[in-house]
Design an enzyme around this catalytic site. Structure first.
Site, PDB file in Angstrom:
ATOM      1  N   HIS A 154      36.300  34.535  43.093  1.00  0.00           N
ATOM      2  CA  HIS A 154      37.455  33.661  43.297  1.00  0.00           C
ATOM      3  C   HIS A 154      37.736  32.918  41.996  1.00  0.00           C
ATOM      4  O   HIS A 154      36.824  32.347  41.407  1.00  0.00           O
ATOM      5  CB  HIS A 154      37.136  32.682  44.436  1.00  0.00           C
ATOM      6  CG  HIS A 154      38.155  31.623  44.636  1.00  0.00           C
ATOM      7  ND1 HIS A 154      39.396  31.896  45.165  1.00  0.00           N
ATOM      8  CD2 HIS A 154      38.131  30.308  44.383  1.00  0.00           C
ATOM      9  CE1 HIS A 154      40.091  30.773  45.229  1.00  0.00           C
ATOM     10  NE2 HIS A 154      39.334  29.796  44.756  1.00  0.00           N
TER      11      HIS A 154
ATOM     12  N   HIS B 157      43.775  27.467  36.579  1.00  0.00           N
ATOM     13  CA  HIS B 157      43.411  26.915  37.875  1.00  0.00           C
ATOM     14  C   HIS B 157      43.420  25.408  37.679  1.00  0.00           C
ATOM     15  O   HIS B 157      42.440  24.829  37.241  1.00  0.00           O
ATOM     16  CB  HIS B 157      42.052  27.409  38.358  1.00  0.00           C
ATOM     17  CG  HIS B 157      41.784  27.036  39.783  1.00  0.00           C
ATOM     18  ND1 HIS B 157      40.580  26.507  40.187  1.00  0.00           N
ATOM     19  CD2 HIS B 157      42.556  27.101  40.880  1.00  0.00           C
ATOM     20  CE1 HIS B 157      40.625  26.270  41.483  1.00  0.00           C
ATOM     21  NE2 HIS B 157      41.821  26.620  41.927  1.00  0.00           N
TER      22      HIS B 157
END
Length: 191
Positions: A40, A117
């Site tokens: 992830h 992110h």
């Protein structure tokens, strides 16, 4: 903690060629029907703690980061980092699905694309694609799926640039267009 992490990395190297070691009866199983280990937010191990907050984040997060960076930035970094292994270490550990969240930094006149992110990475996409190719060349019977998404700040021109980079870097290593993912299997590489 670091000692146990290093031990885990050493042990995980045994998984670097797990696909090529699958029993022959699984070679014709479509990849679609196999459970592939993935990571992830693959690239969060190299987030740039000094980069701007992504343009995709909420106005509140950007405002708080601007007003109270000493408090908010460490929280953002803690939330953002989901990986500690490099992309090569992840591949060596057996990861075969890479979650690439791609972005272009606002006000950056270059064609450089980064991973993101909440904040941007220190590395550019092109360098990591070369790193994945290098790994694939030393593991010719392994398959890696690149899941590219998000595309924060990408114009049509930048998106075309990304596609061109992927095609130029991976060339014949890309899954052919005429092959259905429902039928694509490891036997394709056993040839």
């Amino acid at each position: 903690m670091e000692g146990s992490l290093q031990t885990s990395i050493h042990v995980c190297h045994e998984n670097a060629q797990w696909m090529s070691k699958l029993p022959e009866k699984l070679w014709d199983t479509p990849l679609f029907n196999l459970s592939l280990p993935g990571s992830h937010d693959t690239m969060t191990y190299c987030l740039d703690k000094n980069s701007a907050v992504s343009g995709n984040e909420s106005k509140l997060v950007k405002f708080l980061n601007k007003c109270m960076p000493c408090i908010v930035r460490p929280i953002i970094m803690k939330w953002s980092i989901t990986q500690v292994l490099t992309v090569t270490e992840q591949l060596e550990a057996g990861v075969r699905y890479l979650d690439f969240r791609i972005a272009h930094k606002a006000c950056d006149p270059s064609m450089n694309l980064y991973f993101v992110h909440m904040v941007y990475t220190t590395v550019i996409v092109q360098d990591i694609l070369w790193e994945v190719l290098k790994w694939l060349e030393t593991h010719p019977q392994e398959v890696v799926i690149l899941a590219c998404r998000n595309f924060d700040g990408l114009t049509k021109k930048l998106h075309c640039h990304l596609i061109t980079c992927i095609k130029q870097i991976f060339q014949c290593k890309l899954c052919p267009r005429n092959v259905s993912m429902r039928s694509f299997s490891i036997s394709f590489f056993k040839g």
